[in-house]
Design a protein around this motif. Structure first.
Motif, PDB file in Angstrom:
ATOM      1  N   LEU A  56      -6.637  27.423 116.580  1.00  0.00           N
ATOM      2  CA  LEU A  56      -5.361  26.806 116.933  1.00  0.00           C
ATOM      3  C   LEU A  56      -5.416  25.319 116.622  1.00  0.00           C
ATOM      4  CD1 LEU A  56      -2.545  27.025 118.346  1.00  0.00           C
ATOM      5  CD2 LEU A  56      -3.730  26.508 120.496  1.00  0.00           C
ATOM      6  N   PHE A  57      -4.548  24.855 115.741  1.00  0.00           N
ATOM      7  CA  PHE A  57      -4.442  23.440 115.406  1.00  0.00           C
ATOM      8  C   PHE A  57      -3.297  22.842 116.214  1.00  0.00           C
ATOM      9  CE2 PHE A  57      -6.457  25.462 111.832  1.00  0.00           C
ATOM     10  CZ  PHE A  57      -7.418  24.552 111.408  1.00  0.00           C
ATOM     11  N   ILE A  80      -8.416  22.698 117.453  1.00  0.00           N
ATOM     12  CA  ILE A  80      -8.654  21.544 116.584  1.00  0.00           C
ATOM     13  C   ILE A  80      -7.486  20.569 116.722  1.00  0.00           C
ATOM     14  CG2 ILE A  80      -9.064  20.734 114.236  1.00  0.00           C
ATOM     15  CD1 ILE A  80     -11.266  22.536 115.161  1.00  0.00           C
ATOM     16  N   PRO A  81      -7.705  19.378 117.294  1.00  0.00           N
ATOM     17  CA  PRO A  81      -6.625  18.382 117.361  1.00  0.00           C
ATOM     18  C   PRO A  81      -6.408  17.739 115.983  1.00  0.00           C
ATOM     19  CG  PRO A  81      -8.405  17.926 118.934  1.00  0.00           C
ATOM     20  CD  PRO A  81      -8.920  18.908 117.960  1.00  0.00           C
ATOM     21  N   VAL A  82      -5.152  17.419 115.705  1.00  0.00           N
ATOM     22  CA  VAL A  82      -4.797  16.785 114.437  1.00  0.00           C
ATOM     23  C   VAL A  82      -3.848  15.628 114.719  1.00  0.00           C
ATOM     24  CG1 VAL A  82      -4.003  17.163 112.074  1.00  0.00           C
ATOM     25  CG2 VAL A  82      -4.828  19.112 113.429  1.00  0.00           C
ATOM     26  N   VAL A 141      -3.680  12.322 107.492  1.00  0.00           N
ATOM     27  CA  VAL A 141      -3.917  13.546 108.257  1.00  0.00           C
ATOM     28  C   VAL A 141      -5.366  13.506 108.710  1.00  0.00           C
ATOM     29  CG1 VAL A 141      -3.894  16.051 108.269  1.00  0.00           C
ATOM     30  CG2 VAL A 141      -2.264  14.806 106.821  1.00  0.00           C
ATOM     31  N   GLN A 142      -5.582  13.452 110.029  1.00  0.00           N
ATOM     32  CA  GLN A 142      -6.928  13.372 110.586  1.00  0.00           C
ATOM     33  C   GLN A 142      -7.224  14.603 111.440  1.00  0.00           C
ATOM     34  OE1 GLN A 142      -7.513  10.246 113.461  1.00  0.00           O
ATOM     35  NE2 GLN A 142      -9.721  10.610 113.631  1.00  0.00           N
ATOM     36  N   PHE A 143      -8.237  15.365 111.040  1.00  0.00           N
ATOM     37  CA  PHE A 143      -8.698  16.497 111.825  1.00  0.00           C
ATOM     38  C   PHE A 143      -9.857  16.040 112.700  1.00  0.00           C
ATOM     39  CE2 PHE A 143      -6.785  18.304 108.033  1.00  0.00           C
ATOM     40  CZ  PHE A 143      -5.978  19.311 108.559  1.00  0.00           C
ATOM     41  N   LYS A 144      -9.766  16.327 113.988  1.00  0.00           N
ATOM     42  CA  LYS A 144     -10.801  15.914 114.924  1.00  0.00           C
ATOM     43  C   LYS A 144     -11.709  17.095 115.268  1.00  0.00           C
ATOM     44  CE  LYS A 144      -8.159  12.117 116.989  1.00  0.00           C
ATOM     45  NZ  LYS A 144      -7.723  11.497 118.268  1.00  0.00           N
ATOM     46  N   PRO A 145     -12.871  16.828 115.865  1.00  0.00           N
ATOM     47  CA  PRO A 145     -13.777  17.929 116.242  1.00  0.00           C
ATOM     48  C   PRO A 145     -13.107  18.878 117.234  1.00  0.00           C
ATOM     49  CG  PRO A 145     -14.896  15.807 116.359  1.00  0.00           C
ATOM     50  CD  PRO A 145     -13.448  15.502 116.167  1.00  0.00           C
ATOM     51  N   ALA A 164      -3.168  16.444 129.691  1.00  0.00           N
ATOM     52  CA  ALA A 164      -3.521  15.035 129.503  1.00  0.00           C
ATOM     53  C   ALA A 164      -4.532  14.865 128.377  1.00  0.00           C
ATOM     54  CB  ALA A 164      -4.074  14.458 130.805  1.00  0.00           C
ATOM     55  N   ARG A 165      -5.510  15.766 128.297  1.00  0.00           N
ATOM     56  CA  ARG A 165      -6.529  15.664 127.256  1.00  0.00           C
ATOM     57  C   ARG A 165      -5.944  15.944 125.878  1.00  0.00           C
ATOM     58  NH1 ARG A 165     -11.312  19.321 128.103  1.00  0.00           N
ATOM     59  NH2 ARG A 165     -11.963  18.218 126.215  1.00  0.00           N
ATOM     60  N   VAL A 166      -5.049  16.932 125.778  1.00  0.00           N
ATOM     61  CA  VAL A 166      -4.397  17.222 124.498  1.00  0.00           C
ATOM     62  C   VAL A 166      -3.527  16.041 124.071  1.00  0.00           C
ATOM     63  CG1 VAL A 166      -2.674  18.670 123.352  1.00  0.00           C
ATOM     64  CG2 VAL A 166      -4.457  19.729 124.750  1.00  0.00           C
ATOM     65  N   THR A 167      -2.804  15.470 125.026  1.00  0.00           N
ATOM     66  CA  THR A 167      -1.972  14.306 124.740  1.00  0.00           C
ATOM     67  C   THR A 167      -2.806  13.171 124.163  1.00  0.00           C
ATOM     68  OG1 THR A 167      -0.453  14.884 126.546  1.00  0.00           O
ATOM     69  CG2 THR A 167      -0.382  12.609 125.742  1.00  0.00           C
ATOM     70  N   GLN A 168      -3.964  12.944 124.756  1.00  0.00           N
ATOM     71  CA  GLN A 168      -4.852  11.889 124.276  1.00  0.00           C
ATOM     72  C   GLN A 168      -5.439  12.238 122.910  1.00  0.00           C
ATOM     73  OE1 GLN A 168      -8.581  11.241 126.459  1.00  0.00           O
ATOM     74  NE2 GLN A 168      -8.217   9.037 126.339  1.00  0.00           N
ATOM     75  N   ALA A 169      -5.802  13.508 122.714  1.00  0.00           N
ATOM     76  CA  ALA A 169      -6.440  13.924 121.470  1.00  0.00           C
ATOM     77  C   ALA A 169      -5.509  13.775 120.265  1.00  0.00           C
ATOM     78  CB  ALA A 169      -6.920  15.362 121.580  1.00  0.00           C
TER      79      ALA A 169
END
Length: 276
Positions: free
Chosen positions: A74-75, A205-207, A232-236, A251-256
């Motif tokens: 899930l991105f 995967i946060p983007v 476009v930045q893919f994070k760990p 909150a964590r998704v918002t920050q990511a």
């Protein structure tokens, strides 16, 4: 959750084993993957210059995608246009399939594109003309938003089947979701995202994307400003604790995805129901 690779076919199971080219293979929603690959091939070639010639796209973090399974990913991304964001994701996912790292040049990957990829979109958006209907065939998982319609805030019955359809997409491939549910910057992440993660337990995967709002109109079909740097930045992958609350996850998704409102260290969803 471990996602087992599932194959759907228009043929009987005993005959589907002989379909080595996948000509009769379908996705969970009944669309033939051969037609989907053809659509991605055509739309890919038609849009490639938008991201490489008219504008320049800087991609980072695709090393986090190289060893991902073919399903159950899930991105989660911020959202800036209806379609330009999704199209660039499809380019990148197909390029990663071919082993490209942080680039989508040259576009040879369109000769054999990744077909097991989907994106979550508002049903009303995908009904707005011929092109959206074509894009919908390319992998849209449509949902009825319960909080917004035609650009206005509304309150209507929750689409309880949305998470089931997203789950079907995850069982079959990669899914892109825009957890804010709108292209408005710093909009709250919907609580339904946390419920989806808890229920399906995908790899998350946060983007973070940027520049699309400046380069394209709201639909992402017309140019607004050329020679724009798109990023476009893919994070760990994100990991969530079993006892983590919905509010903490939101909150964590918002920050990511870097959508904390300026000066607000504790973004709030503002919703009382799980919504997508």
């Amino acid at each position: 959750m471990t996602f087992k690779k599932i194959t759907y076919s228009a043929l009987p199971s005993w005959l589907a084993r002989m379909d080595f080219l996948g000509l009769f293979e379908k996705d969970p929603f009944g669309n033939f993957l051969a037609i989907k690959r053809l659509l991605i091939f055509i739309l890919g070639w038609a849009t490639y210059y938008r991201y490489t010639a008219v504008n320049k796209t800087r991609i980072t973090g695709t090393e986090h995608l190289m060893d991902l399974p073919d399903q159950g990913v899930l991105f989660l991304s911020n959202h800036q246009t209806y379609f330009a964001d999704v199209i660039v994701f499809f380019h990148i996912f197909c390029a990663v399939k071919w082993g490209y790292k942080d680039t989508m040049s040259p576009p040879f990957y369109l000769l054999s594109p990744r077909a097991r990829m989907y994106y979550v979109a508002a049903a009303e958006t995908m009904k707005g003309g011929f092109l959206p209907k074509i894009f919908s065939m390319g992998g849209a998982i449509t949902i009825e938003r319960s909080w917004r319609a035609n650009g206005e805030d509304v309150k209507r019955q929750l689409d309880t089947s949305a998470q089931d359809r997203i789950g079907m997409g995850l069982q079959h491939g990669w899914v892109v979701s825009f957890p804010q549910g709108t292209t408005k910057p710093y909009a709250p992440v919907r609580k339904g995202t946390a419920h989806l993660i808890n229920d399906q337990q995908p790899i998350v995967i946060p983007v973070v994307i940027n520049g699309f709002r400046r380069a394209f109109d709201k639909k992402g079909l017309r140019f607004k400003k050329r020679n724009t740097r798109l990023t476009v930045q893919f994070k760990p992958p994100m990991h969530f604790r079993p006892d983590e609350s919905v509010e903490e996850m939101v909150a964590r998704v918002t920050q990511a995805i870097e959508q904390e409102a300026p000066g607000d260290a504790s973004p709030s969803d503002g919703s009382q129901h799980p919504e997508m």
